[in-house]
Design an enzyme around this catalytic site. Structure first.
Site, PDB file in Angstrom:
ATOM      1  N   LYS A   1       2.190  -3.513   7.225  1.00  0.00           N
ATOM      2  CA  LYS A   1       2.423  -3.689   5.786  1.00  0.00           C
ATOM      3  C   LYS A   1       3.891  -3.368   5.455  1.00  0.00           C
ATOM      4  O   LYS A   1       4.511  -4.046   4.639  1.00  0.00           O
ATOM      5  CB  LYS A   1       1.491  -2.785   4.972  1.00  0.00           C
ATOM      6  CG  LYS A   1       0.015  -3.135   5.049  1.00  0.00           C
ATOM      7  CD  LYS A   1      -0.343  -4.486   4.459  1.00  0.00           C
ATOM      8  CE  LYS A   1      -0.258  -4.540   2.950  1.00  0.00           C
ATOM      9  NZ  LYS A   1      -0.721  -5.846   2.412  1.00  0.00           N
TER      10      LYS A   1
ATOM     11  N   TYR B   1      -1.665  -0.545  11.088  1.00  0.00           N
ATOM     12  CA  TYR B   1      -1.896  -1.217   9.792  1.00  0.00           C
ATOM     13  C   TYR B   1      -0.712  -0.967   8.852  1.00  0.00           C
ATOM     14  O   TYR B   1      -0.109  -1.914   8.332  1.00  0.00           O
ATOM     15  CB  TYR B   1      -3.196  -0.708   9.150  1.00  0.00           C
ATOM     16  CG  TYR B   1      -3.280  -1.009   7.664  1.00  0.00           C
ATOM     17  CD1 TYR B   1      -3.362  -2.315   7.193  1.00  0.00           C
ATOM     18  CD2 TYR B   1      -3.254   0.032   6.715  1.00  0.00           C
ATOM     19  CE1 TYR B   1      -3.418  -2.594   5.821  1.00  0.00           C
ATOM     20  CE2 TYR B   1      -3.323  -0.245   5.350  1.00  0.00           C
ATOM     21  CZ  TYR B   1      -3.401  -1.549   4.909  1.00  0.00           C
ATOM     22  OH  TYR B   1      -3.448  -1.820   3.561  1.00  0.00           O
TER      23      TYR B   1
ATOM     24  N   THR C   1       0.823  -1.217   0.000  1.00  0.00           N
ATOM     25  CA  THR C   1       0.000   0.000   0.000  1.00  0.00           C
ATOM     26  C   THR C   1       0.859   1.270   0.000  1.00  0.00           C
ATOM     27  O   THR C   1       1.991   1.258   0.517  1.00  0.00           O
ATOM     28  CB  THR C   1      -0.914   0.002   1.251  1.00  0.00           C
ATOM     29  OG1 THR C   1      -1.441   1.305   1.447  1.00  0.00           O
ATOM     30  CG2 THR C   1      -0.153  -0.381   2.515  1.00  0.00           C
ATOM     31  N   ASP C   2       0.301   2.346  -0.535  1.00  0.00           N
ATOM     32  CA  ASP C   2       0.995   3.648  -0.491  1.00  0.00           C
ATOM     33  C   ASP C   2       1.155   4.129   0.955  1.00  0.00           C
ATOM     34  O   ASP C   2       1.967   5.007   1.233  1.00  0.00           O
ATOM     35  CB  ASP C   2       0.225   4.689  -1.321  1.00  0.00           C
ATOM     36  CG  ASP C   2      -1.200   4.962  -0.833  1.00  0.00           C
ATOM     37  OD1 ASP C   2      -1.713   4.197   0.017  1.00  0.00           O
ATOM     38  OD2 ASP C   2      -1.799   5.942  -1.308  1.00  0.00           O
ATOM     39  N   GLU C   3       0.364   3.539   1.876  1.00  0.00           N
ATOM     40  CA  GLU C   3       0.384   4.028   3.262  1.00  0.00           C
ATOM     41  C   GLU C   3       1.718   3.744   3.952  1.00  0.00           C
ATOM     42  O   GLU C   3       2.011   4.315   4.995  1.00  0.00           O
ATOM     43  CB  GLU C   3      -0.786   3.427   4.059  1.00  0.00           C
ATOM     44  CG  GLU C   3      -2.108   3.803   3.425  1.00  0.00           C
ATOM     45  CD  GLU C   3      -3.335   3.485   4.259  1.00  0.00           C
ATOM     46  OE1 GLU C   3      -3.226   3.440   5.490  1.00  0.00           O
ATOM     47  OE2 GLU C   3      -4.404   3.288   3.651  1.00  0.00           O
TER      48      GLU C   3
HETATM   49  P1  NAD Z   1     -10.128  -6.924   2.480  1.00  0.00           P
HETATM   50  O1  NAD Z   1     -10.056  -6.622   3.930  1.00  0.00           O
HETATM   51  O2  NAD Z   1     -11.380  -6.596   1.735  1.00  0.00           O
HETATM   52  O3  NAD Z   1      -9.853  -8.493   2.224  1.00  0.00           O
HETATM   53  C1  NAD Z   1      -8.833  -9.184   2.888  1.00  0.00           C
HETATM   54  C2  NAD Z   1      -9.021 -10.669   2.596  1.00  0.00           C
HETATM   55  O4  NAD Z   1      -7.948 -11.376   3.241  1.00  0.00           O
HETATM   56  C3  NAD Z   1     -10.338 -11.242   3.147  1.00  0.00           C
HETATM   57  O5  NAD Z   1     -10.935 -12.105   2.207  1.00  0.00           O
HETATM   58  C4  NAD Z   1      -9.892 -12.042   4.379  1.00  0.00           C
HETATM   59  O6  NAD Z   1     -10.743 -13.140   4.677  1.00  0.00           O
HETATM   60  C5  NAD Z   1      -8.502 -12.491   3.944  1.00  0.00           C
HETATM   61  N1  NAD Z   1      -7.625 -12.815   5.079  1.00  0.00           N
HETATM   62  C6  NAD Z   1      -7.388 -12.055   6.182  1.00  0.00           C
HETATM   63  N2  NAD Z   1      -6.549 -12.702   7.007  1.00  0.00           N
HETATM   64  C7  NAD Z   1      -6.226 -13.888   6.403  1.00  0.00           C
HETATM   65  C8  NAD Z   1      -5.400 -14.986   6.751  1.00  0.00           C
HETATM   66  N3  NAD Z   1      -4.718 -15.006   7.901  1.00  0.00           N
HETATM   67  N4  NAD Z   1      -5.300 -16.008   5.873  1.00  0.00           N
HETATM   68  C9  NAD Z   1      -5.987 -16.024   4.708  1.00  0.00           C
HETATM   69  N5  NAD Z   1      -6.802 -15.019   4.333  1.00  0.00           N
HETATM   70  C10 NAD Z   1      -6.918 -13.959   5.180  1.00  0.00           C
HETATM   71  O7  NAD Z   1      -8.861  -6.215   1.831  1.00  0.00           O
HETATM   72  P2  NAD Z   1      -8.663  -5.497   0.424  1.00  0.00           P
HETATM   73  O8  NAD Z   1      -9.102  -4.097   0.532  1.00  0.00           O
HETATM   74  O9  NAD Z   1      -9.202  -6.351  -0.647  1.00  0.00           O
HETATM   75  O10 NAD Z   1      -7.058  -5.481   0.339  1.00  0.00           O
HETATM   76  C11 NAD Z   1      -6.345  -6.557  -0.230  1.00  0.00           C
HETATM   77  C12 NAD Z   1      -4.858  -6.240  -0.171  1.00  0.00           C
HETATM   78  O11 NAD Z   1      -4.580  -5.047  -0.889  1.00  0.00           O
HETATM   79  C13 NAD Z   1      -4.327  -6.032   1.250  1.00  0.00           C
HETATM   80  O12 NAD Z   1      -3.061  -6.633   1.343  1.00  0.00           O
HETATM   81  C14 NAD Z   1      -4.226  -4.509   1.373  1.00  0.00           C
HETATM   82  O13 NAD Z   1      -3.219  -4.156   2.282  1.00  0.00           O
HETATM   83  C15 NAD Z   1      -3.888  -4.133  -0.047  1.00  0.00           C
HETATM   84  N6  NAD Z   1      -4.300  -2.785  -0.436  1.00  0.00           N
HETATM   85  C16 NAD Z   1      -5.601  -2.399  -0.310  1.00  0.00           C
HETATM   86  C17 NAD Z   1      -5.986  -1.128  -0.739  1.00  0.00           C
HETATM   87  C18 NAD Z   1      -7.425  -0.681  -0.663  1.00  0.00           C
HETATM   88  O14 NAD Z   1      -7.711   0.479  -0.972  1.00  0.00           O
HETATM   89  N7  NAD Z   1      -8.376  -1.523  -0.310  1.00  0.00           N
HETATM   90  C19 NAD Z   1      -5.028  -0.247  -1.264  1.00  0.00           C
HETATM   91  C20 NAD Z   1      -3.698  -0.683  -1.374  1.00  0.00           C
HETATM   92  C21 NAD Z   1      -3.348  -1.945  -0.961  1.00  0.00           C
HETATM   93  P1  TYD Z   2     -10.486   4.364   4.683  1.00  0.00           P
HETATM   94  O1  TYD Z   2     -11.492   3.928   3.680  1.00  0.00           O
HETATM   95  O2  TYD Z   2     -10.530   3.767   6.053  1.00  0.00           O
HETATM   96  O3  TYD Z   2      -9.056   4.181   3.988  1.00  0.00           O
HETATM   97  P2  TYD Z   2      -7.565   4.657   4.500  1.00  0.00           P
HETATM   98  O4  TYD Z   2      -7.659   5.145   5.878  1.00  0.00           O
HETATM   99  O5  TYD Z   2      -6.806   3.375   4.384  1.00  0.00           O
HETATM  100  O6  TYD Z   2      -7.150   5.707   3.521  1.00  0.00           O
HETATM  101  O7  TYD Z   2     -10.584   5.932   4.848  1.00  0.00           O
HETATM  102  C1  TYD Z   2     -10.394   6.820   3.766  1.00  0.00           C
HETATM  103  C2  TYD Z   2     -10.403   8.228   4.322  1.00  0.00           C
HETATM  104  O8  TYD Z   2     -11.700   8.504   4.847  1.00  0.00           O
HETATM  105  C3  TYD Z   2      -9.436   8.411   5.466  1.00  0.00           C
HETATM  106  O9  TYD Z   2      -8.863   9.714   5.378  1.00  0.00           O
HETATM  107  C4  TYD Z   2     -10.301   8.312   6.698  1.00  0.00           C
HETATM  108  C5  TYD Z   2     -11.633   8.865   6.237  1.00  0.00           C
HETATM  109  N1  TYD Z   2     -12.818   8.293   6.896  1.00  0.00           N
HETATM  110  C6  TYD Z   2     -13.762   9.147   7.516  1.00  0.00           C
HETATM  111  O10 TYD Z   2     -13.619  10.392   7.490  1.00  0.00           O
HETATM  112  N2  TYD Z   2     -14.833   8.576   8.143  1.00  0.00           N
HETATM  113  C7  TYD Z   2     -15.021   7.219   8.195  1.00  0.00           C
HETATM  114  O11 TYD Z   2     -16.013   6.756   8.812  1.00  0.00           O
HETATM  115  C8  TYD Z   2     -14.076   6.376   7.545  1.00  0.00           C
HETATM  116  C9  TYD Z   2     -14.245   4.886   7.556  1.00  0.00           C
HETATM  117  C10 TYD Z   2     -12.991   6.947   6.896  1.00  0.00           C
END
Ligand code: NAD
Ligand code: TYD
Length: 337
Positions: free
Chosen positions: A151, A147, A123-125
């Site tokens: 990562k 988190y 992630t960019d985070e």
């Molecule tokens: P999500 O929370 O929707 O899904 C996570 C999945 O991982 C779920 O299906 C969960 O059951 C599974 N999981 C959790 N723990 C596990 C374990 N111990 N063994 C097997 N499976 C397990 O997450 P997402 O938003 O789809 O993100 C997927 C990946 O992409 C993550 O690694 C996250 O850090 C990365 N990512 C997400 C975003 C975003 O905006 N959502 C951005 C950048 C990177």
């Molecule tokens: P989120 O979807 O949790 O992603 P991330 O924190 O990983 O970027 O949140 C996106 C942005 O929205 C973040 O700046 C936090 C803000 N946010 C709120 O203001 N209220 C909320 O209830 C949630 C879930 C997020």
């Protein structure tokens, strides 16, 4: 091409499974997922029975489950993780166990099974917040939340495995994704589900935090590109370059739903809240990738999907007692103030 996808029942994972099986007829997939609160096997229901698809229910922290899932696979797209920043602030232990510990188990498995490519979806985070300009892959890591720290730990571990054992690791660092199947605790699906029920939208602080939003399908295309064309040992930033404030995106969602701005409620800010994320994607673009989707068009499609799939998110919200408890704890003080 037989790919192991970890976390394939989650938001990005299920979109990735659909994307790969729809676009690559030569592709076989094994999904390894432990179906935490964020995993939903129903997301993949249309592939059950397809000979190209196999589902293994198990944890990435369990070497036996990993061995079973890696049988026959040549590459791995590793997405399984605990992903919600607010939950990590509440309790970080599971984030370290899964995101760092689980990645270690998978990296060991990748070595035993002699995988040809192992893509860690990061992630960019991990870079932390940047007031102006954009992070490059060579910039130091400065994660702010449990988190993002977990990562970053996984990133460093993966790079160490590349350095020490020659494991063919590649890392992607993507910005905020949006689209269908996102668990209704993240900003966009949470606010959509709140607004559709005429409930308040708790905007943290002044709502002027900036995120770069990318269509989840553009992220999936980037992952395939990195898997096929990236160089082992390299890191690739992924982002659409569409930066908006939380308040702007909230107002646009309310407009699209025809709901009033009076639903917005400014609440106490998230502790340690990163102000702005931004990444430079020059390296990935040199592989031939660019985002194909427009922000507004994806947001409209996403709003439409959550409208049409109300039963999907209502079910998740209803079933997850833990979810309710978490949000009651999380927002009780904030909404009252
Ligand atoms: P999500 O929370 O929707 O899904 C996570 C999945 O991982 C779920 O299906 C969960 O059951 C599974 N999981 C959790 N723990 C596990 C374990 N111990 N063994 C097997 N499976 C397990 O997450 P997402 O938003 O789809 O993100 C997927 C990946 O992409 C993550 O690694 C996250 O850090 C990365 N990512 C997400 C975003 C975003 O905006 N959502 C951005 C950048 C990177
Ligand atoms: P989120 O979807 O949790 O992603 P991330 O924190 O990983 O970027 O949140 C996106 C942005 O929205 C973040 O700046 C936090 C803000 N946010 C709120 O203001 N209220 C909320 O209830 C949630 C879930 C997020």
């Amino acid at each position: 091409m037989h790919i192991l996808v970890t976390g394939g029942a989650g938001f990005i994972g299920s979109n990735l499974v659909h994307f790969l099986l729809e676009h690559r007829s030569d592709c076989r997939l094994t999904v390894l997922d432990s179906l935490t609160y964020a995993g939903c096997r129903q997301n993949l229901a249309r592939w059950e029975g397809d000979p190209r698809f196999r589902f293994v229910e198990g944890s990435i922290t369990d070497p036996q489950a990993v061995d079973l899932a890696m049988q026959g696979a040549r590459t791995c797209l590793h997405l399984a993780a605990e992903t919600h920043v607010d939950r990590s602030i509440h309790d970080g232990a599971q984030f370290i166990a899964t995101n760092v510990g689980g990645t270690q188990v998978l990296l060991d498995g990748a070595r035993r099974h002699k995988l040809e490519r192992f893509v860690l979806v990061s992630t960019d985070e991990v870079y932390g917040s940047i007031p102006e300009g954009s992070f490059r892959e060579t910039d130091p890591l400065c994660p702010s939340s449990p988190y993002s720290a977990s990562k970053a730990g996984a990133d460093l571990l993966a790079l160490a495995h590349h350095h020490t054992y020659g494991t063919p690791v590649l890392i992607t660092r993507c910005t905020n994704n949006f689209g269908p199947y996102q668990y209704p605790e993240k900003l966009i699906p949470f606010f959509l589900s709140q607004a559709m029920q005429d409930h308040e939208l708790p905007v943290y602080g002044d709502g002027l935090q900036v995120r770069d939003w990318i269509d989840v399908e553009d992220h999936c295309e980037a992952l395939l590109q990195v898997l096929e064309k990236g160089s082992p040992g390299e890191i690739y930033n992924v982002g659409a370059g569409h930066e908006v404030t939380n308040l702007e995106i909230t107002h646009t969602m309310l407009d699209l739903l025809g709901k009033p701005k009076s639903l917005v409620r400014h609440v106490q800010d998230r502790p340690g809240h990163d102000r702005r994320y931004s990444v430079d994607t020059t390296r990935l673009r040199a592989l031939g990738w660019k985002p194909r989707h427009e922000f507004r068009e994806t947001l409209e499609r996403t709003v439409d999907w959550y409208r049409r799939n109300q039963a999907w998110w209502e079910d998740l919200r209803r079933k997850r007692e833990e979810y309710q408890k978490f949000y009651e704890q999380q927002y009780a003080g904030r909404l009252g103030g």
